[in-house]
Scaffold this motif. Sequence first.
Motif, mmCIF file in Angstrom:
data_model
loop_
_atom_site.group_PDB
_atom_site.id
_atom_site.type_symbol
_atom_site.label_atom_id
_atom_site.label_comp_id
_atom_site.label_asym_id
_atom_site.label_seq_id
_atom_site.Cartn_x
_atom_site.Cartn_y
_atom_site.Cartn_z
ATOM 1 N N GLU A 1 0.831 -1.202 0.000
ATOM 2 C CA GLU A 1 0.000 0.000 0.000
ATOM 3 C C GLU A 1 0.870 1.258 0.000
ATOM 4 N N LYS B 1 0.734 3.965 -3.047
ATOM 5 C CA LYS B 1 0.189 5.288 -2.763
ATOM 6 C C LYS B 1 1.200 6.420 -2.897
ATOM 7 N N HIS B 2 2.489 6.100 -2.676
ATOM 8 C CA HIS B 2 3.446 7.204 -2.544
ATOM 9 C C HIS B 2 4.655 7.196 -3.476
ATOM 10 N N GLU C 1 -0.313 4.803 9.991
ATOM 11 C CA GLU C 1 -1.561 5.274 9.390
ATOM 12 C C GLU C 1 -1.436 6.726 8.925
ATOM 13 N N SER C 2 -0.663 7.522 9.672
ATOM 14 C CA SER C 2 -0.477 8.928 9.297
ATOM 15 C C SER C 2 0.339 9.053 8.014
ATOM 16 N N VAL D 1 -1.774 8.247 4.779
ATOM 17 C CA VAL D 1 -2.766 9.235 4.324
ATOM 18 C C VAL D 1 -2.138 10.576 3.974
#
Length: 226
Positions: free
Chosen positions: A16, A20-21, A221-222, A225
């Motif tokens: 993930e 995502k990044h 989690e930070s 997102v």
Amino acid sequence: MIHIYYAYIHEKSHKELIEKHLFRFPEIYQQKIHRYRRWQDAQLSLLGRLLLVHGMNKLNKNFDDYQLEYTDYNKPFFVDSNLKFNISHSGNIVVCAITEGFEVGIDLELINEIKIESFKSQMTAYEWKRVNESENKTNAFYEYWTKKEAVVKAHGEGLSIPLKKIEIINGKTVVKDSSFITKEVFLDKKYKSYLAILAKKTMDINFRDSKKVTIKKVHFESILVL
């Protein structure tokens, strides 16, 4: 003010994180990440960069990877900015230190049982004596080692400076006419970490004031997102 952010890597979130990044960074950096054979190495590198992004967001600074350039000694810096940073990782932890206006270095090491004698050539006679006189030689060794590495990183010339040429006494040292001071950064009992900054008379006292150094654990989690 010195801001320190750190995080632990997680295998279950690795895919993930990549999806995502990674695309937001330059192609050459993406290729570097994909070349790693172990997910741990890939994530340690990417997570370090993302901690920098996270820290800059907290400082209301815009991160632009394309403004990153490198010195002749391969130390990254931002063009036209007084923002300074340094990243280190070991074991399962990544740490990023961010400052404004002065050079900073941080080193992190997972404490392992090692043959300390193998590193004697990297220590000064004074340091070696202090290590051997210590009740916990392993801990004393890692304390000196992370201090010296942090100073080298703050100075910016990397391994071109022999570690034996750097002698830490009472948390201070001089390298090529530049003075540095060090401060321990506690992140995890299984690790040793030290911070080093290029010392100036106006900041010496502030650096020793714990209120001038903030240390924050960043939950995964930070990062996801961002």
